[in-house]
Scaffold this active site. Structure first.
Site, PDB file in Angstrom:
ATOM      1  N   LYS A 140      10.031  -6.398  -5.873  1.00 48.24           N
ATOM      2  CA  LYS A 140       8.683  -6.458  -5.277  1.00 48.24           C
ATOM      3  C   LYS A 140       8.812  -7.082  -3.895  1.00 48.24           C
ATOM      4  O   LYS A 140       9.770  -7.809  -3.643  1.00 48.24           O
ATOM      5  CB  LYS A 140       7.747  -7.316  -6.144  1.00 48.24           C
ATOM      6  CG  LYS A 140       6.277  -7.095  -5.883  1.00 48.24           C
ATOM      7  CD  LYS A 140       5.715  -5.893  -6.599  1.00 48.24           C
ATOM      8  CE  LYS A 140       4.321  -5.568  -6.124  1.00 48.24           C
ATOM      9  NZ  LYS A 140       3.692  -4.515  -6.933  1.00 48.24           N
ATOM     10  N   GLY A 179       4.019   1.353  -2.412  1.00 46.98           N
ATOM     11  CA  GLY A 179       2.837   0.635  -1.951  1.00 46.98           C
ATOM     12  C   GLY A 179       2.313  -0.358  -2.980  1.00 46.98           C
ATOM     13  O   GLY A 179       2.783  -0.408  -4.121  1.00 46.98           O
ATOM     14  N   ASP A 180       1.366  -1.155  -2.572  1.00 46.51           N
ATOM     15  CA  ASP A 180       0.600  -2.051  -3.461  1.00 46.51           C
ATOM     16  C   ASP A 180      -0.628  -2.433  -2.634  1.00 46.51           C
ATOM     17  O   ASP A 180      -0.997  -1.683  -1.702  1.00 46.51           O
ATOM     18  CB  ASP A 180       1.449  -3.271  -3.867  1.00 46.51           C
ATOM     19  CG  ASP A 180       0.803  -4.111  -4.968  1.00 46.51           C
ATOM     20  OD1 ASP A 180       0.810  -3.686  -6.137  1.00 46.51           O
ATOM     21  OD2 ASP A 180       0.256  -5.201  -4.682  1.00 46.51           O
TER      22      ASP A 180
END
Ligand SMILES: NC(=O)c1ccc[n+]([C@@H]2O[C@H](COP(=O)([O-])OP(=O)(O)OC[C@H]3O[C@@H](n4cnc5c(N)ncnc54)[C@H](O)[C@@H]3O)[C@@H](O)[C@H]2O)c1
Length: 460
Positions: A140, A179-180
């Site tokens: 992440k 993406g996030d």
């Protein structure tokens, strides 16, 4: 957090002492990283029955290793704003665990991003990716950059500077970001362009969530939201409920929320409320999704604007009030810790039947306990929202095979993956006598595959 809940026999006491030791080390080593502590604590307490039955995971020191990321990279991201002023943000990438495959996980651009947020997300991602059955490890990343109010050129310059450094650590067989929050197709496009320029090669498999015209997968945009509903459907079906005719409340109005609403509506649900970080709208006739899409996806506006077009709806300031609206199903799809114990008690008082977590760690530990104690069907994030990364992995497959599947093909595969995840959770719940506790079952099912691969690969 109290990890002792599941303790009853001498064997479980031994397990418990061990887990306490692990947790104490995590807190000491990652002092002040509250979200990371929370994710680890919730996870560890789930493992008591597994470790009591299979002590090999303790003997091999798997938890000592699995709670420490393989690598945490932080870097300076300098960029120049439209007024010629130099700005500096902090970029991060955590490469948490590569036992099952190259690191995979999104990038978040939000002012709240720090090592605690990125590590909690990377830790969760490891087990989520395992649950998908795809060959991907956990990672992440992101930056404490706020895209709100920035011009398109500023976003581009920021993304280019961010990738200048990140490119040293990623690659199609090494680490594949996506993406996030705050990172959509536009940002992925700018980052991909910069990566291509740095490498002098078109390596499509380095990022997922790309535009359809240059290596993206049909269905990726919809995947997390649709996957959330596919998982929810399985949960409801097993208990004799259905989405048809049910009243649903969804927090957020971003990527996950919008497509969760779309699929739920398609299956006959009535969505009565959704929100953004300022407040929420309530429309007893059912939210008009086209208006929400226009406000959020096209105009990048505020959800409060909804009432201009639909005066019969109401807007309220503040986010937590959304959980006071009576509903059959609640879908927290916005951000971490958005649903606390008080909100959970209110939902229970209003006879909520099911809660499925579209966002990552949206319910506090106390809220989860309220749901479990009151026999609310509870779908935990790492299982419920795994559809996004599952389709990202399908995007990687298409890139390496140099072909594109149709929307229907991708959606069918997604549906199958979500059903499998649900079944794996149910199987783990049965094996460890955790009926009704999909939270613990998902942790066990996700952990086992990673742990077995780590044992096979030795202490590395
Ligand atoms: N996008 C994905 O594929 C994906 C996959 C798995 C998990 N998730 C998780 O889902 C959540 C949402 O991600 P997204 O991609 O939809 O992001 P997004 O940026 O598209 O949307 C986030 C939404 O939440 C709203 N919001 C922020 N804080 C809020 C609050 N306190 N209360 C109510 N609304 C609030 C924002 O206004 C926005 O509408 C995050 O937890 C993310 O990690 C996303």
């Amino acid at each position: 957090m109290n990890l002792t809940k599941a303790m009853s026999t001498d064997n479980t006491k031994r397990v418990h002492d061990y887990l306490d030791e692990i947790y104490t080390t995590v807190v000491k080593r990652n002092y002040s990283e509250k979200e990371f502590h929370q994710a680890v604590a919730l996870f560890l307490r789930s493992l008591v029955p597994l470790l009591a039955k299979y002590p090999i995971y303790m003997e091999k020191g798997i938890l000592e290793q699995i709670t420490e990321p393989e690598r945490l990279i932080t870097f300076r991201v300098p960029w120049v704003d439209d007024n010629g002023k130099t700005r500096v943000n902090r970029g991060l990438r955590v490469q948490f665990n590569s036992a099952l495959g190259p690191y995979k996980g999104g990038l978040r651009f939000h002012p709240s991003v720090d090592s605690s947020i990125i590590k909690f997300l990377g830790f969760e991602q490891t087990f989520k990716n395992s649950l998908t059955g795809q060959p991907i490890g956990g990672g992440k990343g992101g930056a404490d950059f706020d895209p709100k109010g920035k011009s398109d050129n500023e976003i581009m310059r920021f993304c280019q500077s961010f990738m200048m450094e990140l490119s040293k650590y990623i690659g199609p067989n090494v680490d594949i970001p996506a993406g996030d929050i705050g990172v959509g197709a536009r940002e992925i496009g700018y980052m991909f362009g910069q990566y291509k320029k740095i490498r002098g090669a078109f390596e499509a498999g380095v990022l997922t969530g790309k535009g359809i015209g240059y290596g993206g997968s049909l269905g990726r945009t919809e995947s997390t939201g649709y996957g959330t509903i596919y998982f929810l459907q399985e949960m409801l079906k097993d208990s004799g409920f259905s989405l048809k005719g049910s009243t649903v409340v969804v927090s957020g109005s971003g990527n996950v929320s919008i497509y969760a609403m779309e699929k739920a509506m398609e299956l006959g649900a009535r969505i009565v409320a959704c929100s953004d970080s300022n407040g929420y709208i309530y429309d007893s006739n059912g939210i008009n999704l086209e208006t929400v899409k226009q406000i959020k996806e096209v105009n990048a506006g505020r959800i409060s604007e909804y009432v201009n077009k639909h005066p019969e709806a109401s807007y309220s300031e503040g986010c937590s009030g959304i959980w006071t609206i009576p509903c059959d199903v609640a879908l927290p799809c916005a951000t971490q810790n958005e649903l606390d114990e008080q909100a959970a008690l209110t939902l229970v008082r209003n006879n909520v039947k099911a809660v499925a977590e579209g966002a990552n760690m949206p319910s506090t530990p106390e809220a989860i306990d309220v749901f479990l104690e009151n026999k609310v069907l509870f779908g935990p994030a790492k299982a419920v929202n795994a559809g996004g990364v599952a389709v990202s992995s399908l995007e990687m497959s298409q890139n390496s095979m140099r072909l594109s599947w149709t929307f229907e093909e991708v959606d069918e595969k997604l549906h199958e993956i979500m059903k499998n995840i649900y079944q794996n959770c149910i199987d783990a719940a049965e094996e460890f006598e955790l009926e009704g506790n999909l939270e613990a079952a998902a942790n066990i099912a996700g952990f086992r595959k990673v742990a077995d691969a780590m044992i096979a690969q030795g202490v590395v």
